[in-house]
Design an enzyme around this catalytic site. Structure first.
Site, PDB file in Angstrom:
ATOM      1  N   VAL A  30       2.474   3.540  -3.325  1.00 39.34           N
ATOM      2  CA  VAL A  30       1.827   4.582  -4.125  1.00 39.34           C
ATOM      3  C   VAL A  30       1.019   5.488  -3.211  1.00 39.34           C
ATOM      4  CG1 VAL A  30       0.282   5.111  -6.048  1.00 39.34           C
ATOM      5  CG2 VAL A  30       1.602   2.982  -6.071  1.00 39.34           C
ATOM      6  N   ILE A  90      -2.400   7.480   1.670  1.00 39.37           N
ATOM      7  CA  ILE A  90      -3.759   7.390   1.129  1.00 39.37           C
ATOM      8  C   ILE A  90      -4.129   5.935   0.901  1.00 39.37           C
ATOM      9  CG2 ILE A  90      -5.324   8.116  -0.696  1.00 39.37           C
ATOM     10  CD1 ILE A  90      -3.385  10.368  -1.366  1.00 39.37           C
ATOM     11  N   GLU A  93      14.782  16.540  -3.552  1.00 41.22           N
ATOM     12  CA  GLU A  93      16.023  15.875  -3.157  1.00 41.22           C
ATOM     13  C   GLU A  93      17.223  16.587  -3.783  1.00 41.22           C
ATOM     14  OE1 GLU A  93      16.163  12.519  -1.788  1.00 41.22           O
ATOM     15  OE2 GLU A  93      14.015  12.113  -1.743  1.00 41.22           O
ATOM     16  N   LYS A 146       4.788   4.401 -10.122  1.00 39.61           N
ATOM     17  CA  LYS A 146       3.474   4.354  -9.477  1.00 39.61           C
ATOM     18  C   LYS A 146       2.381   4.104 -10.510  1.00 39.61           C
ATOM     19  CE  LYS A 146       5.123   7.247  -5.698  1.00 39.61           C
ATOM     20  NZ  LYS A 146       5.352   8.647  -5.264  1.00 39.61           N
ATOM     21  N   GLU A 165       0.819  -1.217   0.000  1.00 36.82           N
ATOM     22  CA  GLU A 165       0.000   0.000   0.000  1.00 36.82           C
ATOM     23  C   GLU A 165       0.853   1.267   0.000  1.00 36.82           C
ATOM     24  OE1 GLU A 165      -3.763   0.350   0.317  1.00 36.82           O
ATOM     25  OE2 GLU A 165      -2.922   2.172  -0.484  1.00 36.82           O
TER      26      GLU A 165
END
Lengths: 435, 435
Positions: B135, B139, B193, B208, B132
């Site tokens: 991605v 959420i 980054e 994703k 989970e």
């Protein structure tokens, strides 16, 4: 009961109205795909309806008026219940669960009041009880709460979970019209039932709030634990007062984890109209859509949005549950059981911390604010913001409070209404979404 | 492997950075609640990090630098992988799965490219593979796609799944600044980054997208199947052109079920900047938040919104998966397996129907629109809307097309750029969210 790959999962459908007929249609049209996903074909073996002769569109050999026999039939693995209401559905489902049938239901009223005994019966037989469609229709919400967030601490759930009332409030906001005429218009357009009581008085939302609170806080909460106020008293003045303050009026189901001064936790579960800032996600949910906003310690803020009612959307949720049951039967597993380990007390509304918006027409003389502010102070209610405006011989005074016990706010308002300098209490409404 | 009630579920943690340390913290702080929900205590029995001496804050007896041994240890039931990247993680997880350990991972790159072999290994051992957190962070998205919507037909998924690029595009929209200076600012603020390539060039979103498409369409899709364009070429002109048209620029991961003229289905999976109408749910998702919009045949429109990254939010998703694995071990069930039965072909980008926005600076003379329109017509591209505006000696011409194959749109733009009457191609961008 477990199934070998390939053996069909046999479904008894109770009720075949708007949702049931969509479930039947999708089960037929997507049979191949569903079988691939479930690991076995999913087949309807019986449909119980009150009047079989009224359903010429359905396969006649599947129809029966005898639901009580169908639910315990040896040929049935899963019961899909779409009749609604409590009796006789409760008895059917208990009998089915005891006979080892898993249950998928969209019945919010039943779940809100009788989930404990239904879960016990499911547990005793080692079968599943799923009810995603009972809250917020097509929106995947209960599975995320029960499973995705099972490792988190949910602190608040606020949802627009009744499409009829959201349609009415949205329309009042758009047109400036009053409640009664907007309700009539909603009925004409098919957004309100002939008897709209369950929706507009908040019973429907209260059932959903009970279910949401139970799952979110691992605590048994029934509809009678839910403080409930509908939208019948929301006026055009409330809506325009909200607009002036950059807020919208919504009927929310609110489930909160509340901690008192001694750190003791309880839950507040309530349904009432609120003003929320237009910047809040929920303020922009208009028409018959549903949306549920969730706060959790680790996850932070989440929102789920979609269609809360209607045949196909509700059928989507039912079929998702049905595939889960089928997968469990094929794979030998079980869906989540009741999780009520926290067993938190439900806090009475009077002791629940809320914030109020109070809009008054007052005499346009010096010292009015001082008098009004004194009443707030007498009740220990702290004021967050005040706005005054002159209008001919009267003035308008708007007060927004900090959090205070709801009972203190109520009695403050009652006392303010009796002040000589207060001509009229124009609008009183709780405020959410900005603390 | 099944557990009796009460026997602890023993977790090996691979990696203990931002997310791992939050997982460890929450597992300790919420031990009682998690045990109640999972049906058994969940305990960390080992933590593999590259340099154990760099982690004085962790229990020293749990630390090891030898991940390869930890993942096959007899004392481990579940591997939680938060290292990231493909090798050596892939080998560790395959070894662990083969040794009968369930896996929970947040590793999008690995899942995007190697989910098939990971699922096969999990299947062979009868253990779970959950991801989970890979991605959209906190959420709950993959569980709804895999389970809640398992009875529906998903037709489209469009998501803002990369917080860095959404932060940059939101900031460009707010300030009017260009891409480079906004990226610098994002780096200073910690939203990008040191090497932002994976984010700004769309690699992160492409991984994703591959995961989302696989789950949504029951089809194996890898990152190399995903058409990928980043945001480095998005200009201040693009953003202001979007604004003029009531649109916002977003980097979207788009997964679509596409049907050709013969009714043959395929999937389009792509990541690129798009203009979407400000009225669309996704247009209002700003800053580092993620949101994913889903369309399904029965459910209709859904949206999921929340924090896509960060230690605690990602840990929430990891813990939800961990509780699911624990429940399965206690209850004897299994999580969902790979669902790739549909095995749809992936449609090349050139053949994917898209819509273009093209904004041109053109000579302010008669007949320009006719010339430009002729080029569109020559390529079989139908124009939906045109806007012309005079500006001194040049004029601005904005064209929005109907759906056409992407390759036809590309070559149309190439040819238009060569017209003598076209001074400059100011902005070219695909349009989504309004068909």
């Amino acid at each position: 009961m477990s199934k070998k790959d390939g053996q069909p999962i046999r479904v008894a459908l109770l009720g075949c109205g708007t949702v049931g007929s969509e479930v039947a249609r999708l089960l037929t049209e997507q049979a191949g795909e569903l079988a691939a996903r479930a690991g076995a074909p999913v087949e309807i073996v019986g449909i119980a309806v009150r009047r079989p002769d009224k359903h010429p569109e359905l396969p006649q050999d599947l129809l029966t008026s005898d639901a009580a026999s169908l639910v315990v039939s040896e040929n049935v693995d899963v019961i899909v219940e779409l009749v609604g209401g409590i009796e006789p559905v409760r008895e059917w489902l208990l009998a089915g669960l005891k006979a080892g049938k898993s249950v998928v239901t969209a019945n919010k009223a039943l779940l809100a009041d009788h989930s404990a005994e239904l879960f016990e019966a499911a547990d005793a037989s080692g079968v599943d009880l799923y009810f995603e469609a009972s809250v917020a229709g097509a929106i995947p919400l209960l599975r995320p709460l029960r499973e995705s967030l099972a490792g988190d601490r949910i602190t608040r759930v606020m949802g627009i979970v009744n499409g009829t009332t959201n349609f009415i409030l949205s329309a009042m906001d758009e047109t400036g019209a009053g409640y009664s005429e907007t309700l009539d218009e909603a009925s004409r357009l098919g957004y309100a039932e002939a008897d709209p009581t369950a929706d507009v008085d908040g019973y429907d939302a209260a059932s959903k709030a009970a279910i949401l609170a139970s799952l979110s806080f691992h605590t048994r909460v029934t509809a009678s634990d839910v403080h409930r106020e509908g939208i019948a008293d929301v006026t055009a003045s409330d809506i325009s007062a909200a607009r002036l303050l950059g807020r919208a009026v919504k009927l929310l189901a609110i489930c909160e984890r509340v901690r008192d001064d001694n750190g003791v936790e309880s839950v507040s579960v309530r349904v009432h109209p609120v003003m929320i800032p237009l910047s809040h996600q929920l303020a922009r949910v208009n028409g018959a859509f549903n949306a549920v906003y969730v706060e959790a310690d680790a996850a932070g803020e989440l929102m789920f949005y979609g269609q809360g009612a209607g045949g196909a959307p509700t059928a989507s949720a039912v079929l998702g549950d049905l595939v889960a049951v089928a997968r469990n039967m094929v794979g030998g597993g079980r869906g989540p059981r009741e999780s009520a380990h926290a067993a938190l007390p439900v806090r009475p509304m009077g002791q629940t911390p809320t914030r109020y918006h109070v809009s008054l027409d007052v005499a346009d003389i010096a010292g009015v604010l001082a008098q009004v502010a004194q009443v707030f102070a007498d009740h220990g209610v702290s004021i967050a913001a005040v706005r005054q405006r002159d209008r001919h011989s009267t003035a308008s005074l708007v007060v927004i409070t900090h959090l205070a016990p709801d009972a203190a706010l109520q009695s403050t308002v009652d006392e303010i209404a009796k002040l000589d300098v207060v001509h009229e209490v124009v609008s009183v409404m709780r405020v959410e979404g900005e603390d």
